[in-house]
Design a protein around this motif. Sequence first.
Motif, PDB file in Angstrom:
ATOM      1  N   ARG A 175       0.845  -1.188   0.000  1.00  0.00           N
ATOM      2  CA  ARG A 175       0.000   0.000   0.000  1.00  0.00           C
ATOM      3  C   ARG A 175       0.882   1.239   0.000  1.00  0.00           C
ATOM      4  O   ARG A 175       1.861   1.314   0.729  1.00  0.00           O
ATOM      5  CB  ARG A 175      -0.914   0.011   1.219  1.00  0.00           C
ATOM      6  N   CYS A 176       0.534   2.191  -0.833  1.00  0.00           N
ATOM      7  CA  CYS A 176       1.315   3.426  -0.914  1.00  0.00           C
ATOM      8  C   CYS A 176       1.204   4.184   0.400  1.00  0.00           C
ATOM      9  O   CYS A 176       0.100   4.513   0.859  1.00  0.00           O
ATOM     10  CB  CYS A 176       0.825   4.298  -2.077  1.00  0.00           C
ATOM     11  N   ALA A 177       2.355   4.474   1.004  1.00  0.00           N
ATOM     12  CA  ALA A 177       2.366   5.162   2.290  1.00  0.00           C
ATOM     13  C   ALA A 177       2.062   6.646   2.157  1.00  0.00           C
ATOM     14  O   ALA A 177       1.696   7.300   3.130  1.00  0.00           O
ATOM     15  CB  ALA A 177       3.723   4.969   2.963  1.00  0.00           C
ATOM     16  N   LYS A 181      -3.335   4.405  -0.322  1.00  0.00           N
ATOM     17  CA  LYS A 181      -4.111   3.668  -1.325  1.00  0.00           C
ATOM     18  C   LYS A 181      -5.300   4.479  -1.871  1.00  0.00           C
ATOM     19  O   LYS A 181      -6.186   3.937  -2.529  1.00  0.00           O
ATOM     20  CB  LYS A 181      -4.609   2.337  -0.743  1.00  0.00           C
ATOM     21  N   ARG A 182      -5.320   5.808  -1.612  1.00  0.00           N
ATOM     22  CA  ARG A 182      -6.413   6.640  -2.111  1.00  0.00           C
ATOM     23  C   ARG A 182      -6.129   7.182  -3.511  1.00  0.00           C
ATOM     24  O   ARG A 182      -6.992   7.809  -4.122  1.00  0.00           O
ATOM     25  CB  ARG A 182      -6.656   7.812  -1.153  1.00  0.00           C
ATOM     26  N   SER A 183      -4.896   7.009  -3.983  1.00  0.00           N
ATOM     27  CA  SER A 183      -4.482   7.454  -5.319  1.00  0.00           C
ATOM     28  C   SER A 183      -4.247   8.957  -5.405  1.00  0.00           C
ATOM     29  O   SER A 183      -3.609   9.434  -6.331  1.00  0.00           O
ATOM     30  CB  SER A 183      -5.512   7.055  -6.401  1.00  0.00           C
ATOM     31  N   LYS A 184      -4.817   9.732  -4.456  1.00  0.00           N
ATOM     32  CA  LYS A 184      -4.647  11.184  -4.493  1.00  0.00           C
ATOM     33  C   LYS A 184      -4.173  11.690  -3.133  1.00  0.00           C
ATOM     34  O   LYS A 184      -4.402  11.044  -2.104  1.00  0.00           O
ATOM     35  CB  LYS A 184      -5.959  11.881  -4.878  1.00  0.00           C
ATOM     36  N   GLY A 216      -8.796  20.607  -4.756  1.00  0.00           N
ATOM     37  CA  GLY A 216      -8.162  20.447  -3.445  1.00  0.00           C
ATOM     38  C   GLY A 216      -7.287  19.219  -3.355  1.00  0.00           C
ATOM     39  O   GLY A 216      -6.676  18.967  -2.311  1.00  0.00           O
ATOM     40  N   GLU A 217      -7.193  18.441  -4.444  1.00  0.00           N
ATOM     41  CA  GLU A 217      -6.373  17.230  -4.459  1.00  0.00           C
ATOM     42  C   GLU A 217      -5.605  17.136  -5.778  1.00  0.00           C
ATOM     43  O   GLU A 217      -5.956  17.777  -6.771  1.00  0.00           O
ATOM     44  CB  GLU A 217      -7.237  15.977  -4.301  1.00  0.00           C
ATOM     45  N   GLU A 218      -4.583  16.322  -5.748  1.00  0.00           N
ATOM     46  CA  GLU A 218      -3.873  16.021  -6.985  1.00  0.00           C
ATOM     47  C   GLU A 218      -3.367  14.589  -6.918  1.00  0.00           C
ATOM     48  O   GLU A 218      -3.305  13.970  -5.852  1.00  0.00           O
ATOM     49  CB  GLU A 218      -2.705  16.982  -7.221  1.00  0.00           C
ATOM     50  N   MET A 219      -3.007  14.055  -8.098  1.00  0.00           N
ATOM     51  CA  MET A 219      -2.596  12.656  -8.173  1.00  0.00           C
ATOM     52  C   MET A 219      -1.321  12.423  -7.368  1.00  0.00           C
ATOM     53  O   MET A 219      -0.408  13.236  -7.373  1.00  0.00           O
ATOM     54  CB  MET A 219      -2.370  12.257  -9.635  1.00  0.00           C
ATOM     55  N   CYS A 220      -1.257  11.305  -6.681  1.00  0.00           N
ATOM     56  CA  CYS A 220      -0.097  10.948  -5.875  1.00  0.00           C
ATOM     57  C   CYS A 220       1.089  10.646  -6.794  1.00  0.00           C
ATOM     58  O   CYS A 220       1.006   9.756  -7.652  1.00  0.00           O
ATOM     59  CB  CYS A 220      -0.411   9.741  -5.001  1.00  0.00           C
ATOM     60  N   ASP A 226      -1.898   4.846  -8.629  1.00  0.00           N
ATOM     61  CA  ASP A 226      -2.331   3.447  -8.535  1.00  0.00           C
ATOM     62  C   ASP A 226      -2.726   3.064  -7.114  1.00  0.00           C
ATOM     63  O   ASP A 226      -3.461   2.106  -6.909  1.00  0.00           O
ATOM     64  CB  ASP A 226      -1.201   2.533  -9.031  1.00  0.00           C
ATOM     65  N   GLY A 227      -2.208   3.788  -6.127  1.00  0.00           N
ATOM     66  CA  GLY A 227      -2.505   3.459  -4.742  1.00  0.00           C
ATOM     67  C   GLY A 227      -1.605   2.371  -4.187  1.00  0.00           C
ATOM     68  O   GLY A 227      -1.671   2.053  -3.004  1.00  0.00           O
TER      69      GLY A 227
END
Length: 364
Positions: A175-177, A181-184, A216-220, A226-227
């Motif tokens: 899981r992306c720290a 895992k929200r992708s953003k 208010g968000e952007e891609m990780c 991908d998360g």
Amino acid sequence: MTSVAPKNDLNQMDDKKPVIDFAIIPGYENVRLHESLLPPPPVDYIPPKNQEQQDFMSASVISEDTARQALLEHVGQQCCWGKGAAQKMTIKELKRSPSYHYILETFTEERSTKWHFEPFKGQPVDGPHNGPAPGPWDIPITYREVFKNETLFHEVPHTAYVKDCHGCDAKGYLRCAACHKRSKIRCPACQGSVQEREYQNIKHEITKCPQCSETGEEMCATCGGDGRIQCHYCEGHRQLRWFIRLSIFWANNVSDHFIEKTGLPHELVKAAESIEFQDTQFRVTPVTKFPEEEINEASQRLLSRHQFPQRVIHMQRHMIRMVPVTRCLYEYKEKYLFYYVYGLESKVYSPDYPEQCCWGCSIM
């Protein structure tokens, strides 16, 4: 498989990971993820009864002409030093006072083992089914050059096996720290408020955030949206190839003793050309016949320290460097001063030379 020491080690385990059940390899039951030193097998060594030592020669005192010429050449190499003092001085005494440097080297080998892993990509697996694993000191690996530090890693034969990756539970990803895992992630420009504050012409204005397109968000950037990120243990291959890694450390252990009875700086003596007495043996014996008794005592003391019971001693070497030093007492303008002529190349050390100022230059 033998390799040199890598820059990065995949075995930097996370303390939060569960305890790993290792395969049981006869002779290696206590091996874990941390290095464990292995005492070497006993060596039957019988010291020689009458190991001859070479005769030691001494350096004679230089002549007055040599002492004066050495000083003149030294003065000529210095900026703004005058030659008048070197030409007109009266040499009163030339006293021999050599410097000595005793050096002892003991070349040793140390071995240790630990469990190691790498991503399993279909490479050969040399496991216990191929036979019993040899003992860590039974594996024939030798150094490339004596009296040189070196480290090698070698896979112990017949200890490999394949197991699911413990880091990702054989999923190949984590899981992306960063985004959980929200992708953003929250927009770093507006901190999720969708607004930016600007000061233009001393006026406070609130504008829409252009970086996140008012969301208010952007891609990780860490996972690319991908998360998930690739498991850094198995590199996405889901399995690991485990094996016992043998670490071999060759080290040149050096001790020395320096004798300097004049005002000559040690760094000058160490860099000077010298008369050298050297002996290389499987085991050297203490020097006993050197004219300077302090060298004999230093040799005995340092050799008693070079035992290394946890290592194999392959070779020993000791050396005595004798640097000829002549202290020159001279008189110039009713003053008594010293300078030193040292080394086989007759270098000069004269910090108190009387004509070191610009008035010593010859004006054309």
